[in-house]
Design an enzyme around this catalytic site. Sequence first.
Site, mmCIF file in Angstrom:
data_model
loop_
_atom_site.group_PDB
_atom_site.id
_atom_site.type_symbol
_atom_site.label_atom_id
_atom_site.label_comp_id
_atom_site.label_asym_id
_atom_site.label_seq_id
_atom_site.Cartn_x
_atom_site.Cartn_y
_atom_site.Cartn_z
ATOM 1 N N THR A 135 -1.684 5.812 1.908
ATOM 2 C CA THR A 135 -2.939 5.058 1.940
ATOM 3 C C THR A 135 -3.036 4.260 3.232
ATOM 4 O O THR A 135 -2.039 3.732 3.727
ATOM 5 C CB THR A 135 -3.007 4.103 0.735
ATOM 6 O OG1 THR A 135 -2.868 4.860 -0.466
ATOM 7 C CG2 THR A 135 -4.316 3.350 0.693
ATOM 8 N N LEU A 138 0.863 -1.178 0.000
ATOM 9 C CA LEU A 138 0.000 0.000 0.000
ATOM 10 C C LEU A 138 0.897 1.224 0.000
ATOM 11 O O LEU A 138 1.936 1.242 0.662
ATOM 12 C CB LEU A 138 -0.896 0.038 1.243
ATOM 13 C CG LEU A 138 -2.019 -0.999 1.358
ATOM 14 C CD1 LEU A 138 -2.719 -0.837 2.706
ATOM 15 C CD2 LEU A 138 -3.021 -0.876 0.224
ATOM 16 N N ASP A 139 0.488 2.269 -0.741
ATOM 17 C CA ASP A 139 1.230 3.520 -0.701
ATOM 18 C C ASP A 139 1.349 4.008 0.733
ATOM 19 O O ASP A 139 0.462 3.784 1.563
ATOM 20 C CB ASP A 139 0.518 4.603 -1.514
ATOM 21 C CG ASP A 139 0.469 4.290 -3.000
ATOM 22 O OD1 ASP A 139 1.224 3.416 -3.457
ATOM 23 O OD2 ASP A 139 -0.331 4.935 -3.702
ATOM 24 N N MET A 140 2.420 4.722 1.019
ATOM 25 C CA MET A 140 2.618 5.285 2.355
ATOM 26 C C MET A 140 1.422 6.124 2.789
ATOM 27 O O MET A 140 1.000 6.077 3.952
ATOM 28 C CB MET A 140 3.890 6.131 2.359
ATOM 29 C CG MET A 140 4.218 6.772 3.695
ATOM 30 S SD MET A 140 5.784 7.685 3.607
ATOM 31 C CE MET A 140 5.893 8.331 5.274
#
Length: 225
Positions: free
Chosen positions: A70, A66-68
């Site tokens: 998100t 997951l993106d930082m």
Amino acid sequence: MVARLDIDELSGAGGAVRLLHADARLLVVDKPAGLLSVPGRGADKQDCLATRVQALYPDALVVHRLDMATSGLWLMARGLSMQRQLARAFEQRDVCKRYQAVVAGRPGGDDGWQAIDLPIGADWPNRPRQQVDPVHGRPAVTRWKLLGPGPLPGTSRLELEPVTGRTHQLRVHLQAIGHPIVGDALYAPEGIAAAAPRLLLHATELALPHPADGAPAHWTSPAPF
């Protein structure tokens, strides 16, 4: 399978991480926004979700990211064999992931699920940004559904389902159709990026056939915005 757990043993400077499920084959955790999934470059980027989980489960291995910015549900495998099995499940699209996002404006169209089908590639001069690239991009498909108005004036809440798993896919696709995610410092115009203290994108659902017996497994995490 083990019952749902709610513990804060994975807390740190980036916020508390809830461990929702643990068994002999996999782990499901609830990631806060602002915490890296895996270590980054530099001593200041070593605190991350993976290392916090591995402090309790040394055999835990990364399957996806997951993106930082998100938040939400994240799956880890117990051991190398299970990592390979779960990676195949992602490749074969046996894993269903859904998100909620708050976006600028109100996307039009019919009710129900709709699709964004736009290829995505790296924006090399502006990395880590990605971009819609019809020449060199890789196929990328996102399904979306309007849930209703968002929590801020002039916004909408969407349910999202990435069919493919390209870097920043949801963020790029929504920006490309003119409805960037509120709080997105990479892709939204300045006013929309500054309208929230974080990216309003959360992984709300995770479902897959459990590798132990193929039985349906499903976890949820309500959006915190």
